[in-house]
Design an enzyme around this catalytic site. Structure first.
Site, PDB file in Angstrom:
ATOM      1  N   PHE A   1       0.854  -1.192   0.000  1.00 16.65           N
ATOM      2  CA  PHE A   1       0.000   0.000   0.000  1.00 16.65           C
ATOM      3  C   PHE A   1       0.893   1.247   0.000  1.00 16.65           C
ATOM      4  CE2 PHE A   1      -2.912   3.108   1.841  1.00 16.65           C
ATOM      5  CZ  PHE A   1      -4.116   2.789   1.241  1.00 16.65           C
TER       6      PHE A   1
ATOM      7  N   ASP B   1       1.115  -5.268   8.438  1.00 14.26           N
ATOM      8  CA  ASP B   1      -0.026  -4.367   8.278  1.00 14.26           C
ATOM      9  C   ASP B   1      -1.267  -5.244   8.113  1.00 14.26           C
ATOM     10  OD1 ASP B   1      -2.075  -2.728   7.279  1.00 14.26           O
ATOM     11  OD2 ASP B   1      -0.663  -1.363   6.304  1.00 14.26           O
TER      12      ASP B   1
ATOM     13  N   TYR C   1     -11.503   1.213  10.444  1.00 17.65           N
ATOM     14  CA  TYR C   1     -12.685   1.731   9.738  1.00 17.65           C
ATOM     15  C   TYR C   1     -13.082   0.875   8.538  1.00 17.65           C
ATOM     16  CZ  TYR C   1      -8.781   3.887   7.214  1.00 17.65           C
ATOM     17  OH  TYR C   1      -7.606   4.094   6.551  1.00 17.65           O
ATOM     18  N   LYS C   2     -12.317  -0.176   8.259  1.00 18.10           N
ATOM     19  CA  LYS C   2     -12.666  -1.049   7.128  1.00 18.10           C
ATOM     20  C   LYS C   2     -13.520  -2.205   7.651  1.00 18.10           C
ATOM     21  CE  LYS C   2      -8.647   0.553   4.602  1.00 18.10           C
ATOM     22  NZ  LYS C   2      -7.222   0.373   4.366  1.00 18.10           N
TER      23      LYS C   2
ATOM     24  N   ARG D   1     -12.960  -3.812  -7.506  1.00 15.81           N
ATOM     25  CA  ARG D   1     -12.789  -4.546  -6.249  1.00 15.81           C
ATOM     26  C   ARG D   1     -14.125  -4.659  -5.529  1.00 15.81           C
ATOM     27  NH1 ARG D   1      -8.917  -2.178  -1.501  1.00 15.81           N
ATOM     28  NH2 ARG D   1     -10.590  -0.656  -1.404  1.00 15.81           N
TER      29      ARG D   1
END
Ligand SMILES: *Cc1c(COP(=O)(O)O)cnc(C)c1O
Length: 409
Positions: free
Chosen positions: A125, A194, A219-220, A368
Site C-alpha cells: 500500500f 499491516d 474503519y474497514k 474490487r
C-alpha cells in the site's frame, strides 16, 4: 459452488447463521454495498454510544476523563481489539492512524536491530511504502522492494526488518503470516505486519504465530467509522525494549504526574502519543463490542462461499467481455474480497454504483468487491454478477460521464 437461480441465493441467506447480524447495521435499503473493505457499515449502536459520549462531554465535562473511562479508552479498546487479533492484554493500544503507527513500529523495530535493511513488497500500500522509505532514510539503511511472491526468499541476513501487508489491498492475496514471521526470525530480523485488510476479515492468531509488531486500521472490516483510530500491536517479549519515536505524554508511565522527563509505560501503552479522539472511540467501541459477539470462523467460512459464488457467477455471465480474475483462485491465499481486472475498471465501478452495486476501483485496472459477512448477503453475489454482466453487455461503462474522476475513487 454453482447455483442457478436467485431463489437459491435467497435460501442460503435464510439458512445463514450470521444473517440476523445485518439488522444491527444501519444500511440504506436497496443498496448492495460491497465496499466494507474501504469503509465499513455503521452499527446502529454507534449512534447510541456517540450520543452517550456527547452527554458525558456536555454534563460530565472534564470529570469524564476519569468517570466515563475516557483516559483508559486507548487501552480498554486496544485490549478488546487484541482479542480479535489473538493478542494478550496490554499488547494492543488504540490511537493515531495506521500510517503513524507503522512509522512508530518500523522505528521501534530498527532501534532493536540496527544496521540492516528494511525489506518490503514493492506492491505494498502506498502509505506503507512512503513510511518505510522515510524510516530507511532516517536510519541510513537500505529499503529493498521485491515482488510480493519473492518476499520469502528475499528474507536473508542483512535484513533487519521486513514489512508487508498481510492481505493485499488490490487483489486480496493473503501471505502466510506464520511462515514469513518465522522466516524473518530465522534470518535474525523482525516482521512488522499491516493488518488493514485482515482484522475482521480472516482469523488471526498473532501470539500463536509469534508476531513481533503489527498495525492496522479500524474503519474497514471492523466498522469503526470514518477516520476511526488505528491500533498497534507489540509482543510482550519486547515491551521493555521498544522505543516510540514520537514519545508523547500518553505513552509516559504516569502521564498525569506531569513529569519533566520521559519514562515510557512498561507495555504497548508506550506507543501512545497524545490525547485519544474520544468521540471516534465511542463509535468504534460499539463496533468492536459487536465483533466480540461474533465467531470469526463463521465469518471466514461465509466469506469463502460468498467469494466462490461471486467468482463463479461473474466468470460464467461475463465471459468474453475482457474481465479477468485478479484475486487468487485458491481460497487459502485469499482474504475477504474479490477483484477483477478490466481495461475500463473505473467506468465499470461507476456504472455499477449507478445501479446500486457499490464496489471500488484501484489503479490501474482493478474493480474490487469487498465481502463483509456481517452484512453481505448471498443474494448480493447474484445481484452484483447480474448487474455487472448487464453493464458489460450494454457497455454503459463507456459513457463519457464515467470518465470524470471523483476525488475518492
Ligand atoms: C487502508 C490502509 C491504510 C490506511 O492508512 P491510514 O493511515 O489509516 O490512512 C494503510 N495500509 C493499508 C494496507 C491499507 O489498506
Amino acid at each position: 459452488m454453482r447455483l442457478n437461480s436467485r431463489e437459491q441465493f435467497l435460501r442460503l441467506d435464510v439458512e445463514d447463521p450470521l444473517a440476523s447480524i445485518r439488522e444491527q447495521f444501519d444500511l440504506p435499503p436497496r443498496l448492495t454495498y460491497l465496499d466494507g473493505n474501504s469503509l465499513g457499515a455503521m452499527p446502529r449502536e454507534a449512534r447510541n454510544r456517540l450520543s452517550e459520549a456527547m452527554s458525558q462531554w456536555a454534563h460530565g465535562l472534564i470529570s469524564s476523563w476519569n468517570n466515563a473511562g475516557w483516559a483508559d479508552a486507548p487501552i480498554r479498546v486496544g485490549d478488546k481489539i487484541g482479542r480479535l487479533l489473538g493478542a494478550r492484554p496490554s499488547e494492543v493500544v488504540l490511537g493515531d492512524t495506521t500510517s503513524v503507527n507503522l512509522y512508530k513500529a518500523l522505528n521501534a523495530a530498527l532501534s532493536l536491530h540496527r544496521g540492516g535493511a528494511i525489506l518490503t513488497d514493492e506492491q505494498n500500500f502506498p502509505t506503507d511504502l512512503y513510511i518505510a522509505e522515510a524510516v530507511a532514510k532516517k536510519w541510513g539503511v537500505q529499503l529493498r522492494r521485491v515482488p510480493r511472491n519473492q518476499l520469502g526468499e528475499a528474507i536473508q541476513h542483512g535484513v533487519a526488518v521486513v514489512t508487508a501487508t498481510h492481505v493485499d489491498y488490490r487483489t486480496g492475496h493473503m501471505l502466510d503470516l506464520r511462515e514469513l514471521t518465522k522466516a524473518a526470525h530465522d534470518a535474525g530480523a523482525l516482521f512488522v505486519w499491516d493488518l488493514c485488510h485482515s482484522a475482521g476479515a480472516v482469523p488471526l492468531d498473532l501470539n500463536g504465530a509469534e508476531v513481533d509488531l503489527a498495525v492496522g486500521c479500524t474503519y474497514k472490516f471492523l466498522n469503526g467509522g470514518p477516520g476511526a483510530p488505528a491500533y498497534i500491536f507489540a509482543a510482550r517479549r519486547f515491551h521493555g525494549d521498544l522505543n516510540n519515536p514520537i514519545p508523547g505524554w500518553f505513552g509516559h508511565d504516569h502521564p498525569f504526574d506531569f513529569d519533566g522527563g520521559y519514562r515510557p509505560a512498561p507495555d504497548a501503552r508506550r506507543f501512545l502519543t497524545g490525547t485519544p479522539a474520544i468521540l471516534s472511540v465511542a463509535a468504534l467501541e460499539a463496533a468492536i463490542d459487536l465483533w466480540l459477539t461474533i465467531d470469526i470462523a463463521l465469518v471466514r467460512s461465509k466469506s469463502l462461499v460468498l467469494a466462490d459464488l461471486l467468482i463463479d457467477q461473474v466468470m460464467r455471465q461475463c465471459e468474453g467481455f475482457g474481465l479477468e480474475l485478479a484475486s487468487p483462485q485458491e481460497p487459502a491465499t485469499r482474504g475477504s474480497q474479490v477483484s477483477f481486472r478490466h481495461p475500463n475498471a473505473y467506468g465499470l465501478v461507476r456504472a455499477l454504483a449507478e445501479v446500486g452495486i457499490v464496489g471500488d476501483h484501484r489503479p490501474p485496472d482493478i474493480a474490487r468487491f469487498g465481502l463483509t459477512p456481517l452484512y453481505t448477503r448471498y443474494v448480493d453475489m447474484w445481484d452484483a454478477a447480474e448487474q455487472l454482466s448487464d453493464v458489460l453487455r450494454r457497455r454503459t461503462y463507456l459513457e463519457p460521464r464515467f470518465e470524470v474522476r471523483a476525488g475518492v475513487p
